[in-house]
Design a protein around this motif. Structure first.
Motif, PDB file in Angstrom:
ATOM      1  N   LYS A   1      -9.566   5.813   4.047  1.00 21.21           N
ATOM      2  CA  LYS A   1      -8.440   6.675   3.248  1.00 21.21           C
ATOM      3  C   LYS A   1      -7.765   5.668   2.413  1.00 21.21           C
ATOM      4  N   THR A   2      -7.528   4.722   2.585  1.00 23.80           N
ATOM      5  CA  THR A   2      -6.717   3.711   1.957  1.00 23.80           C
ATOM      6  C   THR A   2      -7.551   3.442   0.854  1.00 23.80           C
ATOM      7  N   SER A   3      -8.879   3.120   0.618  1.00 28.99           N
ATOM      8  CA  SER A   3      -9.676   2.661  -0.459  1.00 28.99           C
ATOM      9  C   SER A   3      -9.839   4.046  -1.524  1.00 28.99           C
ATOM     10  N   GLU A   4      -9.831   5.238  -0.559  1.00 32.98           N
ATOM     11  CA  GLU A   4      -9.772   6.639  -1.414  1.00 32.98           C
ATOM     12  C   GLU A   4      -8.417   6.847  -2.423  1.00 32.98           C
ATOM     13  N   LYS A   5      -7.217   6.370  -1.693  1.00 30.37           N
ATOM     14  CA  LYS A   5      -6.016   6.509  -2.396  1.00 30.37           C
ATOM     15  C   LYS A   5      -5.803   5.408  -3.443  1.00 30.37           C
ATOM     16  N   TYR A   6      -6.313   4.547  -3.452  1.00 28.73           N
ATOM     17  CA  TYR A   6      -6.542   3.149  -4.506  1.00 28.73           C
ATOM     18  C   TYR A   6      -7.208   4.110  -5.638  1.00 28.73           C
TER      19      TYR A   6
ATOM     20  N   ALA B   1     -11.829   2.491  10.848  1.00 30.80           N
ATOM     21  CA  ALA B   1     -12.873   2.637   9.865  1.00 30.80           C
ATOM     22  C   ALA B   1     -12.019   3.831   8.919  1.00 30.80           C
ATOM     23  N   GLU B   2     -11.367   4.950   9.689  1.00 34.37           N
ATOM     24  CA  GLU B   2     -10.688   6.256   9.049  1.00 34.37           C
ATOM     25  C   GLU B   2      -9.751   5.755   7.929  1.00 34.37           C
ATOM     26  N   VAL B   3      -8.841   4.470   8.681  1.00 39.06           N
ATOM     27  CA  VAL B   3      -7.822   4.060   7.720  1.00 39.06           C
ATOM     28  C   VAL B   3      -8.237   3.386   6.642  1.00 39.06           C
ATOM     29  N   ILE B   4      -9.230   2.508   6.742  1.00 33.11           N
ATOM     30  CA  ILE B   4      -9.770   1.846   5.569  1.00 33.11           C
ATOM     31  C   ILE B   4     -10.350   2.789   4.611  1.00 33.11           C
TER      32      ILE B   4
ATOM     33  N   PRO C   1     -11.126  -5.899   4.837  1.00 35.00           N
ATOM     34  CA  PRO C   1     -10.837  -5.639   3.404  1.00 35.00           C
ATOM     35  C   PRO C   1     -10.973  -4.181   2.971  1.00 35.00           C
ATOM     36  N   ILE C   2     -10.405  -3.648   1.986  1.00 37.55           N
ATOM     37  CA  ILE C   2     -10.513  -2.599   1.462  1.00 37.55           C
ATOM     38  C   ILE C   2     -11.537  -2.354   0.505  1.00 37.55           C
ATOM     39  N   PRO C   3     -12.649  -1.395   0.680  1.00 37.15           N
ATOM     40  CA  PRO C   3     -13.492  -1.311  -0.378  1.00 37.15           C
ATOM     41  C   PRO C   3     -12.908  -1.024  -1.874  1.00 37.15           C
TER      42      PRO C   3
ATOM     43  N   TYR D   1       0.208   3.968   3.208  1.00 36.28           N
ATOM     44  CA  TYR D   1      -0.599   4.605   4.155  1.00 36.28           C
ATOM     45  C   TYR D   1      -0.858   3.604   5.411  1.00 36.28           C
ATOM     46  N   VAL D   2      -1.304   2.338   5.303  1.00 32.93           N
ATOM     47  CA  VAL D   2      -1.439   1.333   6.111  1.00 32.93           C
ATOM     48  C   VAL D   2      -0.218   1.110   6.838  1.00 32.93           C
ATOM     49  N   ARG D   3       0.733   0.773   6.091  1.00 33.22           N
ATOM     50  CA  ARG D   3       1.853   0.352   6.810  1.00 33.22           C
ATOM     51  C   ARG D   3       2.512   1.232   7.678  1.00 33.22           C
ATOM     52  N   ASP D   4       2.316   2.801   7.478  1.00 37.76           N
ATOM     53  CA  ASP D   4       2.582   3.633   8.523  1.00 37.76           C
ATOM     54  C   ASP D   4       1.823   3.721   9.703  1.00 37.76           C
ATOM     55  N   TYR D   5       0.380   3.658   9.358  1.00 35.12           N
ATOM     56  CA  TYR D   5      -0.273   3.305  10.706  1.00 35.12           C
ATOM     57  C   TYR D   5       0.035   2.050  11.503  1.00 35.12           C
ATOM     58  N   LEU D   6       0.386   0.972  10.846  1.00 34.42           N
ATOM     59  CA  LEU D   6       0.686  -0.150  11.712  1.00 34.42           C
ATOM     60  C   LEU D   6       1.857  -0.003  12.314  1.00 34.42           C
ATOM     61  N   GLU D   7       2.788   0.567  11.663  1.00 29.18           N
ATOM     62  CA  GLU D   7       4.008   1.169  12.478  1.00 29.18           C
ATOM     63  C   GLU D   7       3.817   1.944  13.902  1.00 29.18           C
TER      64      GLU D   7
END
Length: 303
Positions: free
Chosen positions: A285-290, A280-283, A57-59, A259-265
């Motif tokens: 940064k994604t939370s920060e973007k939201y 953890a870093e992707v989680i 999950p994304i905080p 951002y998550v899609r790009d990582y998964l690619e």
């Protein structure tokens, strides 16, 4: 992974409301019946990519999406009626369940959903860009020759899609929409969707954000009136680009889950379940973007 229902300001991967019958669970939202004519929608912190729910999950994601959707429902209420009832979600669950719904839920009218996604594009990106490269068209709409990736279109276009219960939605033509829901209703959905997009995009531009595209969902009430449902203009249903770093010819950075899609690619993953864990870093940064998208658009910060 977070526990299935850990609240009190924490993560919720899945809600666990026992005081109401659960009638559905989507990629992100859990839906419960409130009597015969209303529903409780709980926005979890789940994130899906390529139509697969990720295990992490994304905080703050659920609270951000709920807050953002409510902002737009209020701002665009003059264009079309929406699903909201104004009932406090905490009033329809037991005392022990209030933490699970606080700040991430709405009580809505139970309506008849239309079987289409009402997608509006103001820029050529994503699946629209791929279609344009192959055919020069998007959903049967012929576009000017020589457009570049992420370029602004001469005017927003309505590019509907089917609603897939499983797997990917598929782009369809306006003629196919007319066959599904009738010509008169199809025209109304198209016109309302474009107006919603225009008003939202103009407002977002004043906050330094480009809304490249978005999707709306609609339902019909008991008198067959058109009603805006589901989520609206969130970072899950829209592409939000920072205007100050937008460049034609490349996919811009975004405030959504790109951002998550790009990582998964970058991974050796075939985009079918089970999905890989996120670092953890992707989680983070994604939370920060939201959160940044919410703050820029609404001026509000999560408590």
């Amino acid at each position: 992974m977070a526990s299935r229902a850990r609240a009190a300001g924490g993560l919720i991967f899945e809600s666990n409301i026992r005081s109401l019958p659960r009638i559905g669970r989507g990629k992100v939202r859990d839906i419960y019946a409130v009597g015969a004519d209303k529903m409780l929608i709980v926005t979890s912190d789940r994130l899906s990519a390529f139509d697969v729910v990720l295990p992490d999950p994304i905080p703050d994601k659920g609270r951000v999406l709920n807050e953002m959707a409510n902002f737009w429902f209020a701002r665009l209420g003059h264009v079309v009626p929406n699903q909201l009832t104004g009932i406090d979600p905490e009033s329809v669950v037991s005392n022990s369940e209030k933490d699970q719904v606080r700040g991430r839920s709405v009580v809505v009218k139970k309506l008849k959903p239309l079987p289409i996604e009402a997608v509006v594009r103001g820029y050529i990106i994503g699946s629209g860009w791929k279609d344009y490269q192959k055919t020069g068209t998007v959903c049967g709409i012929e576009l000017p020759k020589g457009l570049r990736q992420a370029q602004k279109l001469p005017a927003p276009i309505f590019t509907p899609a089917t609603k897939a219960a499983q797997g990917h939605d598929e782009n369809i033509s306006f003629t196919e929409v007319e066959k599904l829901i009738g010509a008169e209703l199809a025209a109304k959905v198209r016109d309302v969707s474009i107006r919603l997009y225009r008003e939202a995009a103009d407002y977002a531009a004043s906050k330094g954000i480009i809304i490249a595209d978005t999707k709306f969902e609609f339902g019909l009430d008991e008198k067959n009136r058109l009603v805006l449902i589901d989520e609206v203009l969130t970072a899950d249903s829209s592409r939000f680009w920072p205007a100050d770093s937008y460049r034609i010819g490349a996919s811009p950075p975004s405030f959504d889950k790109q951002y998550v899609r790009d990582y998964l690619e970058t991974l050796d993953w075939n985009k079918t379940p089970p999905a890989p864990r996120l670092p953890a870093e992707v989680i983070r940064k994604t939370s920060e973007k939201y959160r940044e998208a919410l703050e820029r658009l609404t001026g509000r910060k999560l408590a």
